[in-house]
Scaffold this active site. Structure first.
Site, PDB file in Angstrom:
ATOM      1  N   ASP A 196       0.859  -1.180   0.000  1.00 41.43           N
ATOM      2  CA  ASP A 196       0.000   0.000   0.000  1.00 41.43           C
ATOM      3  C   ASP A 196       0.896   1.230   0.000  1.00 41.43           C
ATOM      4  O   ASP A 196       1.861   1.313   0.785  1.00 41.43           O
ATOM      5  CB  ASP A 196      -0.898  -0.001   1.243  1.00 41.43           C
ATOM      6  CG  ASP A 196      -1.944   1.078   1.201  1.00 41.43           C
ATOM      7  OD1 ASP A 196      -3.048   0.811   0.699  1.00 41.43           O
ATOM      8  OD2 ASP A 196      -1.648   2.193   1.669  1.00 41.43           O
ATOM      9  N   ASN A 204      -2.342  12.997  -2.956  1.00 42.28           N
ATOM     10  CA  ASN A 204      -3.371  13.577  -3.820  1.00 42.28           C
ATOM     11  C   ASN A 204      -3.700  15.009  -3.398  1.00 42.28           C
ATOM     12  O   ASN A 204      -3.921  15.886  -4.240  1.00 42.28           O
ATOM     13  CB  ASN A 204      -4.644  12.731  -3.784  1.00 42.28           C
ATOM     14  CG  ASN A 204      -4.572  11.538  -4.724  1.00 42.28           C
ATOM     15  OD1 ASN A 204      -3.878  11.571  -5.737  1.00 42.28           O
ATOM     16  ND2 ASN A 204      -5.287  10.481  -4.387  1.00 42.28           N
ATOM     17  N   GLU A 240      -5.060   2.554  -3.531  1.00 42.12           N
ATOM     18  CA  GLU A 240      -3.600   2.607  -3.703  1.00 42.12           C
ATOM     19  C   GLU A 240      -2.926   1.317  -3.247  1.00 42.12           C
ATOM     20  O   GLU A 240      -1.730   1.284  -2.993  1.00 42.12           O
ATOM     21  CB  GLU A 240      -3.027   3.794  -2.913  1.00 42.12           C
ATOM     22  CG  GLU A 240      -3.198   3.705  -1.413  1.00 42.12           C
ATOM     23  CD  GLU A 240      -4.515   4.292  -0.915  1.00 42.12           C
ATOM     24  OE1 GLU A 240      -4.571   4.657   0.278  1.00 42.12           O
ATOM     25  OE2 GLU A 240      -5.476   4.389  -1.701  1.00 42.12           O
TER      26      GLU A 240
END
Length: 323
Positions: A196, A204, A240
């Protein structure tokens, strides 16, 4: 006023009478259709007749169709054994049948043919001859192949992550179930690596979702270059999170591969700089290896390895935890 009665005049021949008196009518009708009529004498295996339409379709002259050997020789090699064996067995049993195959043209191309065969028996019930029609089904076959291609394409799309182009969760679940069964049979180890991206929400927030998509795609491409054996699966597990399915991979090899993943992700040099994150994008990983036995399930194994991923996150991120 009632309608006048209609009676057949005795001096007007019926259709059946016309055919009986003039057999050329049959031939004219047969040779005016696009279907290609033919007849084979069973005892001699020779063509008693084949329609002239055969030359327009395949290029071979009508007179060149002498025996069944000519029919067999002008069939695609990949279809020959299947079609000939089937037609012979059905004919011997006196069963009407049909078969699709590719017929060779005189120019060296192939045309898809459907042969519809009727078995004729004599008064004693013995096979006397075969009568049939050949139909050009090339257009139908092309349509079927195009539909099959589109179906496969849609199936592939349904198993592929739209952003990264690697396998999606659905394909991973299918492959995990299959490899779990294979590992149970072979007693070979099966490994998983779950990773991950650390602080991806902050990435982001700092760089925008377009940059986030580019980050995910670059990492997916890199992972595909590491796990590249035919049965290895690299999938986007969600958001992710990525997962690697590694058949016939022991714990040492799985650890080495997980370490390589962690090092290569940082080596991509993707700037992070978000809140609580380091300068570069990193990942946390969970690793596990199973020797499938007893009542353990693939789901149990997956959950256990995924738990190690979250242990790595709790332990400070950018690290590997092993089951």
């Amino acid at each position: 006023m009632s309608a006048p009665a209609i009676r057949a005049r005795e001096d007007v021949p019926t259709t059946q009478d016309a055919f009986a008196e003039n057999p050329d009518v049959y031939k004219t009708l047969l040779e005016s259709t696009r279907a290609i009529p033919w007849q084979i004498d069973w005892a001699s295996m020779r063509f008693a007749y084949i329609g002239p339409q055969i030359e327009a379709l395949l290029g071979w002259e009508q007179g060149s169709w002498r025996t069944v050997d000519d029919w067999v020789a002008r069939m695609h090699p990949d279809d020959r054994e299947r079609v000939v064996g089937y037609c012979v067995s059905q004919s011997r049993a006196g069963i009407d049948h049909e078969a699709d195959y590719r017929a060779l043209t005189r120019d060296g191309d192939y045309v898809w043919i459907r042969d519809v065969v009727h078995v004729v028996r004599n008064a004693q019930g013995v096979v006397d001859s075969l009568i049939g029609f050949m139909f050009d089904i090339s257009e139908r076959k092309r349509a079927e192949e195009e539909l099959l291609r589109l179906h496969r394409e849609l199936e592939e799309l349904s198993l592929t992550d739209g952003l990264t182009g690697i396998a999606n969760r659905r394909r991973f679940d299918q492959r995990l179930a299959a490899e779990w069964r294979a590992a149970r049979r072979s007693r070979q180890p099966l490994s998983l690596v779950v990773l991950d991206i650390d602080h991806f929400k902050q990435f982001n927030d700092a760089h925008g979702h377009v940059a986030g998509d580019d980050c995910l795609t670059r990492i997916a491409t890199m992972l595909g270059g590491i796990a590249k054996r035919p049965r290895d699966v690299v999938a986007r597990f969600g958001g992710e999170e990525f997962i690697l399915l590694l058949p016939e991979t022991d714990a040492t090899a799985a650890w080495d591969l997980a370490t390589e993943c962690m090092v290569r992700i940082e080596a991509l040099g993707i700037t992070h700089g978000g809140r609580d994150a380091g300068a570069l994008v990193t990942a946390s990983l969970g690793v596990g290896t199973a020797y499938v036995d007893g009542k353990a399930t693939a789901r149990d194994f997956l959950q256990a390895v995924d738990a190690r991923l979250y242990a790595a996150k709790r332990g400070g991120r950018n690290r590997i935890e092993v089951l």
